[in-house]
Write a protein that holds these residues in place. Structure first.
Motif, short mmCIF file in Angstrom:
data_model
loop_
_atom_site.label_atom_id
_atom_site.label_comp_id
_atom_site.label_asym_id
_atom_site.label_seq_id
_atom_site.Cartn_x
_atom_site.Cartn_y
_atom_site.Cartn_z
N THR A 163 0.80 -1.22 0.00
CA THR A 163 0.00 0.00 0.00
C THR A 163 0.84 1.27 0.00
O THR A 163 0.29 2.36 -0.15
CB THR A 163 -0.92 0.01 1.23
OG1 THR A 163 -0.12 -0.08 2.43
CG2 THR A 163 -1.88 -1.16 1.17
N GLY A 164 2.14 1.16 0.20
CA GLY A 164 3.00 2.33 0.23
C GLY A 164 3.03 3.05 1.56
O GLY A 164 3.66 4.10 1.69
N ILE A 165 2.37 2.52 2.57
CA ILE A 165 2.34 3.14 3.90
C ILE A 165 3.54 2.65 4.71
O ILE A 165 3.78 1.45 4.80
CB ILE A 165 1.02 2.82 4.63
CG1 ILE A 165 -0.17 3.32 3.81
CG2 ILE A 165 1.00 3.43 6.02
CD1 ILE A 165 -1.51 2.93 4.39
N THR A 166 4.28 3.56 5.25
CA THR A 166 5.44 3.22 6.07
C THR A 166 5.18 3.62 7.52
O THR A 166 4.49 4.61 7.79
CB THR A 166 6.70 3.95 5.57
OG1 THR A 166 6.46 5.37 5.56
CG2 THR A 166 7.04 3.49 4.15
N TYR A 167 5.69 2.85 8.43
CA TYR A 167 5.51 3.07 9.85
C TYR A 167 6.85 3.41 10.48
O TYR A 167 7.88 2.80 10.17
CB TYR A 167 4.91 1.84 10.52
CG TYR A 167 3.56 1.45 9.99
CD1 TYR A 167 2.40 2.00 10.51
CD2 TYR A 167 3.44 0.53 8.94
CE1 TYR A 167 1.14 1.65 10.03
CE2 TYR A 167 2.19 0.18 8.45
CZ TYR A 167 1.05 0.74 8.99
OH TYR A 167 -0.18 0.40 8.50
N GLU A 168 6.84 4.40 11.36
CA GLU A 168 8.04 4.85 12.05
C GLU A 168 7.80 4.86 13.55
O GLU A 168 6.66 4.98 14.01
CB GLU A 168 8.46 6.25 11.58
CG GLU A 168 8.79 6.33 10.09
CD GLU A 168 9.18 7.73 9.67
OE1 GLU A 168 9.10 8.63 10.55
OE2 GLU A 168 9.53 7.93 8.50
N ALA A 169 8.88 4.74 14.29
CA ALA A 169 8.77 4.74 15.75
C ALA A 169 8.52 6.17 16.25
O ALA A 169 8.94 7.16 15.63
CB ALA A 169 10.06 4.19 16.38
N LEU A 170 7.81 6.28 17.36
CA LEU A 170 7.50 7.58 17.94
C LEU A 170 8.76 8.20 18.54
O LEU A 170 9.52 7.54 19.24
CB LEU A 170 6.43 7.45 19.02
CG LEU A 170 5.03 7.05 18.54
CD1 LEU A 170 4.11 6.86 19.73
CD2 LEU A 170 4.46 8.11 17.62
N THR A 171 8.95 9.47 18.26
CA THR A 171 10.08 10.20 18.82
C THR A 171 9.62 10.97 20.05
O THR A 171 8.44 11.02 20.38
CB THR A 171 10.65 11.16 17.76
OG1 THR A 171 9.63 12.10 17.36
CG2 THR A 171 11.12 10.38 16.53
N GLU A 172 10.59 11.60 20.73
CA GLU A 172 10.25 12.38 21.91
C GLU A 172 9.41 13.60 21.55
O GLU A 172 8.56 14.04 22.33
CB GLU A 172 11.53 12.81 22.63
CG GLU A 172 12.34 11.65 23.19
CD GLU A 172 11.56 10.89 24.26
OE1 GLU A 172 10.69 11.50 24.92
OE2 GLU A 172 11.83 9.69 24.44
N ALA A 173 9.67 14.16 20.37
CA ALA A 173 8.86 15.30 19.94
C ALA A 173 7.40 14.89 19.71
O ALA A 173 6.47 15.65 20.02
CB ALA A 173 9.45 15.91 18.66
N ASP A 174 7.20 13.68 19.18
CA ASP A 174 5.83 13.21 18.97
C ASP A 174 5.13 12.94 20.30
O ASP A 174 3.94 13.21 20.45
CB ASP A 174 5.84 11.94 18.12
CG ASP A 174 6.40 12.20 16.73
OD1 ASP A 174 6.29 13.34 16.26
OD2 ASP A 174 6.95 11.26 16.13
N LYS A 175 5.88 12.41 21.25
CA LYS A 175 5.27 12.09 22.54
C LYS A 175 4.93 13.35 23.33
O LYS A 175 4.03 13.35 24.16
CB LYS A 175 6.20 11.21 23.35
CG LYS A 175 6.44 9.84 22.73
CD LYS A 175 7.38 9.02 23.57
CE LYS A 175 7.64 7.65 22.94
NZ LYS A 175 8.56 6.83 23.74
#
Length: 219
Positions: A163-175
């Protein structure tokens, strides 16, 4: 004797009455084993026919899940006609048929027709007899029944689509950000009410309207 204006006690309602009102299913494990033995016996009887049928690939219902695909109940009559397979003949060679199903997507229609054609090309059909009526698929010659192995499992399983969707780990800025629900709500509000603030700012820059409103005083 019961006193005062209370509910008249009925002791018979508290009884279970096991023989007439309660039914227990203590034979569930035995039923499970019986169903398994029945499937094994049916597979031996139909050897070398596969244990399962060929099912179409359909999209899940509702707007929430319609981007996923799964195996459907059966092929439609239009798909079988496009593949050159009569309905009654398709049932005899391990193809699931759903006469009530309708095709509303050209892509799904072509996908299932291609699925039927692949099944026809890989199908090994043994002759039933010289006097038996022949179908649109020719019988396989030069192959013995004893040399074949019975296929078990899903026939032509669904292949994973990128599907072309990539997943990335959450960073401190996201949290450290606010709640995702709050961000989505504010974004929707901004998109819904973006017209008037932009219009007001443009009018202020052009000098068409002054900032603020004058309050009317009481007479």
């Amino acid at each position: 004797m019961v006193k005062h204006n209370n509910v008249v006690p009925r002791s018979e309602l508290g009884k279970k009455r096991w023989r007439t009102r309660v039914k227990c299913f203590f034979n569930q494990p035995a039923k499970r084993a019986a169903r398994k033995n029945k499937r094994v016996a049916l597979a031996r009887t139909n050897y070398p026919k596969p244990t399962d049928k060929l099912y179409p690939v359909v999209n899940c219902p509702t707007f929430r899940h319609n981007n996923r695909v799964r195996l459907g109940k059966g092929f439609s009559v239009a798909e079988l006609n496009e593949a050159g397979l009569p309905v009654e003949f398709a049932k005899t060679i391990g193809i699931a048929v759903d006469a009530r199903r309708r095709n509303r997507s050209v892509d799904a229609f072509n996908r299932n027709v291609a699925r039927l054609n692949d099944y026809k090309n890989n199908l090994v059909l043994f002759p039933r007899g010289e006097t038996a009526k022949k179908g649109p698929v020719a019988d396989t010659t030069g192959v013995k029944v004893e040399d074949q192995t019975q296929f078990k499992g899903t026939i032509q399983p669904i292949e994973a689509v990128d599907t072309g969707i990539t997943y990335e780990a959450l960073t401190e800025a996201d949290k450290s950000r606010k709640n995702a629900w709050v961000l989505v709500r504010n974004a929707r509000k901004k998109a819904r009410t973006i017209g008037w603030p932009v219009k007001k700012r443009n009018m202020e820059l052009s000098g068409g309207v002054k900032k603020g409103k004058k309050k009317k005083g009481k007479k």
